[in-house]
Design a protein around this motif. Structure first.
Motif: not given
Length: 354
Positions: A261-269
């Motif tokens: 999940x963390x790898x898939x999220x953009x930097x602002x998430x």
């Protein structure tokens, strides 16, 4: 003896129902369980509201079977028309809060443990643990006493399964996800609206499919269950917060899902797990206790609901009288015949291996 134990177990269940035992408030039901053991001269131990006991002829050289269920309940929902703390039988159904989840399982396992308690010729030891704080996954439940339990080889966790064999259970990972943006007046242009940014994040959770499928538990299931943003109509908020409920199959550890999940999220998430310890659990289909159940006509399946299996590191089987679909429902009940079947089948399944 089985019939006598079953009737005594039903009597105990009625007493448990009439005694309030919301999670973390199980003091009085713990006393009722203590009384069962005391009246039968069974030595027991207690820490907080957890109670456990070993068979009389415990042998350190033998592996141990853990029998576990919980005596706490959820709070009754607003749709009850019966008094949730009133135990009564009508049309073969024993009504009351906790009757199905998981009082029927607990008293059936206590009766089963008592049946085997005096046996000297066992291939396994037995330990029964009546645990607290299962419904709220609290810190003072089963997990807190595992360090005291000796030589546990595998566990039977009492939850309502219609006495079918739940050989695997999905784990639970709850994520607090904060999607950031730029705060501004609603009247001005803003291409960095946190709520709009969140739509993309929600869509990822809605559509993304984890790679590994489990034949027993199916796919990992991710569901956005809560959303919160903004304080007034004319202000674009700086962030939008969502909660994601993830049911993890036995192909993944919770830590692996978090990393995906963390790898898939953009930097602002920003992604924060509430805990990582509620993992999936299973027992091989060829395990002796499973095969014993199959030989008695029981079927195997994977359970989507969470139980105290999630805190166990040993193989574990979820098995018990009652129906999971009744759990947490208004006017909760269990059939008296389900308890009778539960005690008899627990004993027959275990007789096949001990």
């Amino acid at each position: 003896m089985i019939e006598k134990l079953t009737q005594e177990a039903i009597k105990l269940l009625k007493a448990l129902i009439t005694t309030q035992s919301f999670s973390s408030e199980e003091e009085e039901t713990a006393l009722l369980i203590q009384q069962w053991f005391t009246e039968r001269n069974i030595a027991f131990e207690r820490e907080h509201n957890n109670i456990w006991a070993y068979n009389r002829y415990f042998d350190d050289s033998k592996p141990t079977i853990l029998l576990n269920s919980h005596h706490d309940t959820v709070k009754p929902n607003g749709n009850y028309t019966n008094d949730p703390l009133h135990a009564f039988v009508e049309n073969g159904k024993l009504y009351g809060l906790g009757s199905n989840d998981a009082g029927g399982c607990l008293v059936s396992l206590i009766a089963t443990f008592t049946y085997f308690y005096e046996r000297e010729d066992l291939a396994y030891n037995f330990v029964i643990a009546a645990s607290a704080e299962e419904e709220n996954s609290g810190p003072l439940g089963l997990k807190s006493i595992l360090k005291y339990l000796k030589n546990v080889d595998f566990a039977i966790v009492g939850e309502p399964t219609l006495m079918q064999l739940a050989i695997a259970e999905k784990g639970l990972l709850v994520l607090d996800v904060s999607v950031h943006g730029t705060a501004s007046h609603a009247a001005h242009p803003n291409d960095d609206n946190a709520i709009y940014n969140t739509l993309q994040v929600i869509d990822w959770f809605r559509t993304y499919q984890m790679e590994h499928y489990s034949e027993v538990l199916g796919n990992v299931k991710m569901t956005v269950t809560q959303i919160q943003a903004g304080k007034q109509h004319n202000v674009v908020p700086s962030h939008c917060d969502i909660v994601v409920d993830i049911r993890v199959n036995d192909k993944y550890r919770n830590e692996e899902i978090l990393e995906i999940v963390r790898e898939a999220m953009p930097a602002h998430v920003e992604v924060k797990p509430r805990s990582l310890h509620l993992g999936s659990s299973s027992i091989p289909k060829d395990h002796a206790v499973v095969q014993s159940g199959i030989s008695l006509g029981r079927t195997t399946y994977g359970s989507p609901t969470l139980s105290d299996q999630s805190v166990l590191s040993c193989p574990s089987l979820k098995l018990g009288p009652g129906d999971s679909t009744r759990s947490h429902s208004a006017n909760e009940f269990i059939f008296i015949d389900e308890i009778k079947e539960g005690v008899a089948l627990y004993i027959k399944i275990l007789e096949g291996i001990v």
